[in-house]
Design an enzyme around this catalytic site. Structure first.
Site, PDB file in Angstrom:
ATOM      1  N   LYS A 287      15.033  -1.454   3.836  1.00 17.88           N
ATOM      2  CA  LYS A 287      14.420  -2.662   3.247  1.00 17.88           C
ATOM      3  C   LYS A 287      15.416  -3.326   2.294  1.00 17.88           C
ATOM      4  CE  LYS A 287       9.998  -0.397   3.733  1.00 17.88           C
ATOM      5  NZ  LYS A 287       8.587  -0.459   3.489  1.00 17.88           N
TER       6      LYS A 287
ATOM      7  N   ASN B 124      14.637   2.568   7.535  1.00 11.01           N
ATOM      8  CA  ASN B 124      14.557   1.154   7.161  1.00 11.01           C
ATOM      9  C   ASN B 124      14.758   1.071   5.649  1.00 11.01           C
ATOM     10  OD1 ASN B 124      13.869  -1.494   6.638  1.00 11.01           O
ATOM     11  ND2 ASN B 124      11.679  -1.232   7.071  1.00 11.01           N
TER      12      ASN B 124
ATOM     13  N   GLY C 161       4.464   2.579   2.530  1.00 12.12           N
ATOM     14  CA  GLY C 161       4.843   2.578   1.121  1.00 12.12           C
ATOM     15  C   GLY C 161       3.716   2.966   0.184  1.00 12.12           C
TER      16      GLY C 161
ATOM     17  N   SER D 186       4.819   6.160   5.348  1.00 14.90           N
ATOM     18  CA  SER D 186       4.913   7.290   4.411  1.00 14.90           C
ATOM     19  C   SER D 186       5.295   8.606   5.100  1.00 14.90           C
ATOM     20  CB  SER D 186       3.622   7.435   3.604  1.00 14.90           C
ATOM     21  OG  SER D 186       3.374   6.249   2.863  1.00 14.90           O
TER      22      SER D 186
ATOM     23  N   HIS E 261       8.000  -6.298  11.597  1.00 15.97           N
ATOM     24  CA  HIS E 261       7.576  -5.404  10.509  1.00 15.97           C
ATOM     25  C   HIS E 261       6.422  -6.051   9.743  1.00 15.97           C
ATOM     26  CE1 HIS E 261       7.620  -2.984   6.868  1.00 15.97           C
ATOM     27  NE2 HIS E 261       8.282  -2.072   7.563  1.00 15.97           N
TER      28      HIS E 261
ATOM     29  N   GLU F 109       5.738  -6.193   6.715  1.00 18.19           N
ATOM     30  CA  GLU F 109       6.120  -6.974   5.523  1.00 18.19           C
ATOM     31  C   GLU F 109       6.540  -8.384   5.923  1.00 18.19           C
ATOM     32  OE1 GLU F 109       8.882  -4.126   3.852  1.00 18.19           O
ATOM     33  OE2 GLU F 109       7.192  -2.802   3.392  1.00 18.19           O
TER      34      GLU F 109
ATOM     35  N   GLU G  78       2.934   1.284  12.987  1.00 19.95           N
ATOM     36  CA  GLU G  78       2.981   1.393  11.530  1.00 19.95           C
ATOM     37  C   GLU G  78       1.688   0.848  10.932  1.00 19.95           C
ATOM     38  OE1 GLU G  78       7.255   1.795  10.048  1.00 19.95           O
ATOM     39  OE2 GLU G  78       6.736  -0.321   9.969  1.00 19.95           O
TER      40      GLU G  78
HETATM   41  C1  PEP Z   1       8.472   1.006   6.800  1.00 22.65           C
HETATM   42  O1  PEP Z   1       8.654   0.140   5.987  1.00 22.65           O
HETATM   43  O2  PEP Z   1       8.773   0.809   7.978  1.00 22.65           O
HETATM   44  C2  PEP Z   1       7.873   2.259   6.350  1.00 22.65           C
HETATM   45  C3  PEP Z   1       7.378   3.047   7.243  1.00 22.65           C
HETATM   46  O3  PEP Z   1       7.873   2.503   4.999  1.00 22.65           O
HETATM   47  P1  PEP Z   1       7.433   3.854   4.241  1.00 22.65           P
HETATM   48  O4  PEP Z   1       8.055   5.003   4.989  1.00 22.65           O
HETATM   49  O5  PEP Z   1       7.990   3.720   2.854  1.00 22.65           O
HETATM   50  O6  PEP Z   1       5.946   3.904   4.276  1.00 22.65           O
END
Ligand code: PEP
Length: 257
Positions: A11, A9, A174, A214, A96, A98, A168
């Protein structure tokens, strides 16, 4: 055995040149020689077409990061799922955290988007996950149940067959904090039980549940080794080939050709 799925992803990152370079590098390295591992990239809307060209014929698949809940029409600034399909997407990420946190997306809206995306012919990566406060209040399972019930409202078994769930935990996205393998396995196993009770055992067993939060080279293998973890949704570490490829390689080691 379920196929592992590693999706990047991106973003709101990359420009055309850097995105195409990343996709080209990935396409060169990810041949179709590992049928047990599926790989996808989800660039920003403006780069879907050039990235589609860069990965053409490689086996790497294309996804978008959002879509409108509406069919095409007078919805300024929105992107319809049929348009995504038209430029080569197989996938769209929905729900997601976000989008839930920053743009107020509710489970009902996610369900509407999911239904529209499926009807257009896309497959969906549906994200769920608890905040740190919810985890600390022992609400993780209840939050997951609520998000799953709401986001999958009206989606039948045929629809679920074209959905991949991404667990998630919001506190791990992040932040550099990753769920432990035990925390991930426990949440994934809970989600699979939920799917079995809402749909049926066979479908629950067939549905892929990705972990996101992460994920990096150092933790990817131990997470994907868990019996109910079927791959990874990767944010930050999907933006550099040197970070993303080892995650793909870890999946390939777990599903040798
Ligand atoms: C994501 O945004 O789906 C995600 C898992 O981000 P990150 O790997 O940066 O934590």
């Amino acid at each position: 055995m379920r196929r592992l799925f590693v999706a990047g992803n991106w973003k709101m990152n990359t420009l055309r040149e850097s995105g195409v370079a990343l996709a080209t590098g990935l396409a060169k390295e990810c041949h179709k020689s590992h049928p047990g591992v599926q790989v996808a990239v989800c660039p920003p809307f403006p780069f879907l077409l050039p990235v589609a060209a860069a990965i053409a014929g490689s086996g790497v698949e294309l996804g978008a990061q959002n879509c409108s809940p509406e069919k095409p029409g007078a919805f300024t600034g929105e992107v319809a799922s049929g348009m995504l399909l038209d430029v080569g997407c197989q996938w769209v990420i929905l729900g997601h955290s976000e989008r839930r946190a920053l743009y107020g997306e509710t489970d009902a809206l996610v369900a509407q988007k999911t239904a529209t995306a499926l009807a257009a012919g896309l497959s969906v990566i549906l994200c769920v996950g608890e905040t740190l406060a919810e985890r600390q209040a022992n609400q993780t399972d209840a939050v997951l149940d609520r998000q799953m019930a709401g986001s999958l409202a009206g989606i039948d078994a045929a629809g679920l067959a074209r959905i991949v769930i991404a667990y998630e935990p919001v506190w791990a996205i992040g932040t550099g904090l990753t769920a432990t393998t035990e925390q991930a396995e426990s949440a994934h196993s809970h989600l699979r039980k939920w799917l079995a009770s809402r749909y049926n055992a066979g479908l629950a067993d067939a549905t892929r549940i990705l972990y996101g939060g992460s994920v990096k080279a150092q933790n990817a293998k131990s997470l994907m080794e868990q019996p109910n973890v079927d791959g990874a949704l990767v944010g930050g570490a999907s933006l550099k080939l040197d970070d993303f490829l080892p995650i793909v390689r870890a999946a390939q080691e777990l599903r040798p050709a």
